[in-house]
Design an enzyme around this catalytic site. Sequence first.
Site, short mmCIF file in Angstrom:
data_model
loop_
_atom_site.label_atom_id
_atom_site.label_comp_id
_atom_site.label_asym_id
_atom_site.label_seq_id
_atom_site.Cartn_x
_atom_site.Cartn_y
_atom_site.Cartn_z
N HIS A 284 -10.91 3.77 -30.13
CA HIS A 284 -11.37 3.22 -28.87
C HIS A 284 -11.24 1.70 -28.79
CE1 HIS A 284 -14.32 2.04 -25.70
NE2 HIS A 284 -13.75 3.05 -25.10
N CYS A 285 -10.92 1.04 -29.90
CA CYS A 285 -10.95 -0.42 -29.91
C CYS A 285 -9.58 -1.07 -29.78
CB CYS A 285 -11.64 -0.91 -31.19
SG CYS A 285 -13.41 -0.53 -31.25
N ILE A 286 -8.74 -0.88 -30.78
CA ILE A 286 -7.51 -1.67 -30.86
C ILE A 286 -6.55 -1.40 -29.70
CG2 ILE A 286 -5.59 -2.34 -32.34
CD1 ILE A 286 -7.23 -1.55 -34.72
#
Length: 453
Positions: A284-286
């Site tokens: 979900h972040c990078i």
Amino acid sequence: MTSNQAIQFGLTVSSQELLGRFQSRDAKVGIVGLGYVGLPLALTAAKANFSVLGFDINRSYVDRLNQGESYIRHIPSDLVASAVATGLLQATNDFDRLKEPDAILICVPTPLTQHREPDLSYVKATARTIAAHLRRGQLIVLESTTYPGTTEEVLKPIFEATGLKSGKDFFLAYSPEREDPGNLNFSTSTIPKVVGADGSEALALADALYRQLVVETVPVSTTATAEAVKLTENIFRAVNIALVNELKVVYAAMGIDIWEVVDAAKTKPFGFMPFYPGPGLGGHCIPIDPFYLTWKAREYDITTRFIELAGQVNIHMPYYVVERLVEAVDRSGRPFSGSQILVLGAAYKKNVDDMRESPSLKLMELIEARGASADYHDPHVPELPPTRQHGALMGRASVPLTPENLRHYDAVLIATDHDDVDYRLVVDHAKLVLDTRNVCAKAGIVDSRIIKA
């Protein structure tokens, strides 16, 4: 005066009372969103002897948690059962109970739209729900990753529309989550926590709460600074992964093994940090966070060319991998159109069941767009869950990894390097193996049918 005393200096009587409850751990902590961020945070707070009330719209999550059962693979059920048995952890989908907690921590998704713009719909909906039950003396903390200014420009107006004022009637802060699912070396409590807030009193309160939960707090001057810290951490990773992905393509054309290059380069004791290539970005972040800053930068007439270039490189990697797969199958004497491909690994990273933004889904779609069929095997993902962008794949089941099944496919594409997969079995029985994670070499398996991509 210590830094902690400096933060607390000048607190009003009412906030001193709340501060005391945080420090004595008599406060009730509410956590909205019990997923990959919220559940570990809830368990950490319960382990620290806080009374924790978790909120989620997913009734299955609520029911399973109250029964002492984990629904996330890398979080053992015995941890959940222990917290529930002590009475310190309870879950609910009754949002009328939001008035109960002294602190409400927001851990909801912040995805991108189809046009790669921030989607704050979950944050806004949560804020409006909290506002409907907001009472004086509560601390509200956003943990979801977002662009600088969200806490001040989006959340604060929603809460203050109730007539209550930030810094006087309630307190507002931002503290970005730093979860790394499946990482055995770090847990929520052992990772330092960055904290920014709307005013000195809110900062003192948020800092005091998180000091009870984690090994160290890192107070910063504003909520926007804290929001920028989180984006910077993930942009750093995205840019470096893009660099090594681009090098992989260049070195492959030269007949050079990128993994050998990185492993040799990392022996330098300074000035180099190893990053490794893959079939695309997941989690979900990078894949998402850099675009939050790119979008916000446009407000200031700034183009984030470096970030956008990194995004283009990373987004292209599944296409590069499938091109290598097509070439390999064609060279083996079998036309790719009509072939059958097994994708090994559906989760976005090893040893977890986390499917968020997994490149495996894109790989399967691209394979089938080229006229082949794509199945998958993943010991942690028995069935592909619903997703926002890959609905056609929903409900497909993991294929058992047997010699007979392996011989059935024209090629096996290793997309996720789970530890509990027998790669010797895979290589011994597959007609062709495309390894995007260098896992076969790490296992000491050498075979002419293995192709690195």
